[in-house]
Design an enzyme around this catalytic site. Structure first.
Site, PDB file in Angstrom:
ATOM      1  N   GLU A  55      -4.886   2.609  -3.824  1.00 31.56           N
ATOM      2  CA  GLU A  55      -3.430   2.596  -3.886  1.00 31.56           C
ATOM      3  C   GLU A  55      -2.857   1.276  -3.380  1.00 31.56           C
ATOM      4  O   GLU A  55      -1.680   1.196  -3.031  1.00 31.56           O
ATOM      5  CB  GLU A  55      -2.852   3.755  -3.071  1.00 31.56           C
ATOM      6  CG  GLU A  55      -3.146   3.732  -1.600  1.00 31.56           C
ATOM      7  CD  GLU A  55      -4.424   4.438  -1.214  1.00 31.56           C
ATOM      8  OE1 GLU A  55      -4.534   4.859  -0.049  1.00 31.56           O
ATOM      9  OE2 GLU A  55      -5.334   4.566  -2.071  1.00 31.56           O
TER      10      GLU A  55
ATOM     11  N   ASN B  51      -2.709  13.395  -3.771  1.00 32.77           N
ATOM     12  CA  ASN B  51      -3.929  13.868  -4.419  1.00 32.77           C
ATOM     13  C   ASN B  51      -4.372  15.223  -3.868  1.00 32.77           C
ATOM     14  O   ASN B  51      -4.766  16.126  -4.622  1.00 32.77           O
ATOM     15  CB  ASN B  51      -5.053  12.851  -4.228  1.00 32.77           C
ATOM     16  CG  ASN B  51      -4.886  11.626  -5.109  1.00 32.77           C
ATOM     17  OD1 ASN B  51      -4.343  11.712  -6.217  1.00 32.77           O
ATOM     18  ND2 ASN B  51      -5.338  10.488  -4.628  1.00 32.77           N
TER      19      ASN B  51
ATOM     20  N   ASP C   5       0.857  -1.180   0.000  1.00 33.83           N
ATOM     21  CA  ASP C   5       0.000   0.000   0.000  1.00 33.83           C
ATOM     22  C   ASP C   5       0.900   1.240   0.000  1.00 33.83           C
ATOM     23  O   ASP C   5       1.887   1.298   0.745  1.00 33.83           O
ATOM     24  CB  ASP C   5      -0.874  -0.039   1.255  1.00 33.83           C
ATOM     25  CG  ASP C   5      -1.808   1.143   1.365  1.00 33.83           C
ATOM     26  OD1 ASP C   5      -2.984   0.993   1.017  1.00 33.83           O
ATOM     27  OD2 ASP C   5      -1.359   2.216   1.815  1.00 33.83           O
TER      28      ASP C   5
ATOM     29  N   ASP D  42      -2.418   9.962 -10.256  1.00 31.29           N
ATOM     30  CA  ASP D  42      -2.471   8.942 -11.311  1.00 31.29           C
ATOM     31  C   ASP D  42      -1.082   8.640 -11.850  1.00 31.29           C
ATOM     32  O   ASP D  42      -0.737   7.483 -12.126  1.00 31.29           O
ATOM     33  CB  ASP D  42      -3.369   9.419 -12.452  1.00 31.29           C
ATOM     34  CG  ASP D  42      -4.846   9.398 -12.071  1.00 31.29           C
ATOM     35  OD1 ASP D  42      -5.181   8.851 -10.996  1.00 31.29           O
ATOM     36  OD2 ASP D  42      -5.663   9.947 -12.842  1.00 31.29           O
TER      37      ASP D  42
ATOM     38  N   HIS E  14      -5.281  15.020  -8.637  1.00 34.04           N
ATOM     39  CA  HIS E  14      -5.434  13.614  -9.007  1.00 34.04           C
ATOM     40  C   HIS E  14      -4.600  13.228 -10.217  1.00 34.04           C
ATOM     41  O   HIS E  14      -4.249  12.043 -10.358  1.00 34.04           O
ATOM     42  CB  HIS E  14      -6.916  13.299  -9.254  1.00 34.04           C
ATOM     43  CG  HIS E  14      -7.723  13.262  -7.992  1.00 34.04           C
ATOM     44  ND1 HIS E  14      -7.772  12.163  -7.167  1.00 34.04           N
ATOM     45  CD2 HIS E  14      -8.499  14.214  -7.398  1.00 34.04           C
ATOM     46  CE1 HIS E  14      -8.544  12.409  -6.129  1.00 34.04           C
ATOM     47  NE2 HIS E  14      -9.006  13.645  -6.249  1.00 34.04           N
TER      48      HIS E  14
END
Length: 327
Positions: free
Chosen positions: A244, A209, A201, A218, A214
């Protein structure tokens, strides 16, 4: 000459920190798996036009998978060396084969399988295949045989890939992973081979973010996934588990080996410098890993392995993040 019988219209019988439960994971998102991708086309009249033969899995754990048949022999079975492999107890190690006889001509032969090979509902030893035929490999697996042109062949493969891949990261999606996990655990139990699961993770990913947008988030996910894809082996399964979180299924590696790989993975991601949205981003990951061999024999199933791996990921995060935990 083949002993191809007349076929009925229907095939034979075939098996068509807390988290959500394993069952909830399976149902949490609608399936994007292709359940039937049959592309039928007559053999082109012009001999110079390129034609291909494909087998599309339409039932069983890998429904939607497309296999192209070359100009030689394609062996279908449960053995690792089979060109088209199904890890299904109803499929023999070398169950059947398809042989190329010339343009548009393919011969299916049963290789003395235990549960038989069927075309259109009739058990056969040898049969000339025609585009649109449905072939049952034992009681649970059904494939569709099609003769297509090269463009349709490419589209069939692309459709399947789009159904089993995460659009953003190109890793496999969670549903594909869960299906593979079940079959891989069954294989590991049956053959007493090592199988490990790694769950990681991204630490504090929400900050990326929130502070950079975002698009930056990404970009980070794409770069991390690309790095992992370069590090794993062909036989490993890498999937985006959600948000994630990512998961890697490693075959043939003992628990200590999975731990060493987990640590290499963590260190490699820590060194990444990702340029996105006018800034350089550094990320770390917390990693949990577990092996089938750690579970009691009666508990060696997908749910138990995911639960144990997730507990260790939780320990890695509560223990300070940017670390691995496998005990």
């Amino acid at each position: 000459m083949s002993d191809r019988p007349k076929r009925p219209s229907k095939p034979p019988n075939a098996a068509g920190g807390p988290r959500p439960s394993y069952a909830d994971w399976q149902e949490e998102e609608p399936s994007t798996r292709t359940t039937e991708t049959t592309i039928s086309a007559a053999v082109p009249a012009m001999a110079k036009q390129t034609v291909r033969a494909i087998l599309t899995v339409i039932s069983g754990a890998s429904a939607g998978r497309v296999h192209s048949i070359g100009d030689g022999v394609t062996v279908i079975g449960r053995a690792r060396e089979a060109q088209l492999r199904f890890d299904d107890a109803g499929v023999s190690r070398t169950h059947a084969r398809v042989s190329f006889l010339g343009v548009g001509r393919y011969l299916l032969e049963d290789l003395e399988s235990t549960n038989g090979t069927f075309v259109g509902g009739q058990r056969v030893k040898r049969a000339d295949l025609e585009s649109g035929d449905r072939v049952n490999i034992g009681p649970h697996v059904t494939v569709s045989f099609s003769i297509v042109d090269s463009q349709a062949e490419r589209m069939a493969h692309e459709l399947y890939e789009s159904a089993v891949r995460d659009t953003l990261t190109k890793a496999h999606n969670r549903r594909y992973f869960i299906e593979r996990l079940g079959s891989e655990i069954a294989y590991a139990r049956r053959h007493a081979t090592p199988l490990s699961l790694i769950l990681f993770d991204l630490d504090h990913f929400k900050r990326v973010n929130d502070e950079h947008g975002h698009l930056a988030g990404d970009a980070v996910l794409r770069e991390v996934a690309a790095l992992v894809t370069r590090m794993i082996r062909v036989e490993d399964v890498f999937a985006r588990f959600g948000g994630e979180e990512f998961v890697i299924l490693t075959r043939g590696i003992e628990h200590d080996g999975a731990g060493r790989f987990s640590e290499r993975l963590r260190a490699a991601i820590e060194k990444l410098a990702i340029d996105a949205e006018g800034a350089e981003h550094k990320v770390t990951v917390s990693v949990g890993y577990a092996s089938v061999s750690e579970l009691l024999p009666a508990e060696r199933n997908a749910e138990a392995l995911i639960r144990l791996t997730d507990e260790r990921l939780y320990n890695a995060k509560t223990g300070g993040r940017n670390r691995t935990c496998g005990a």
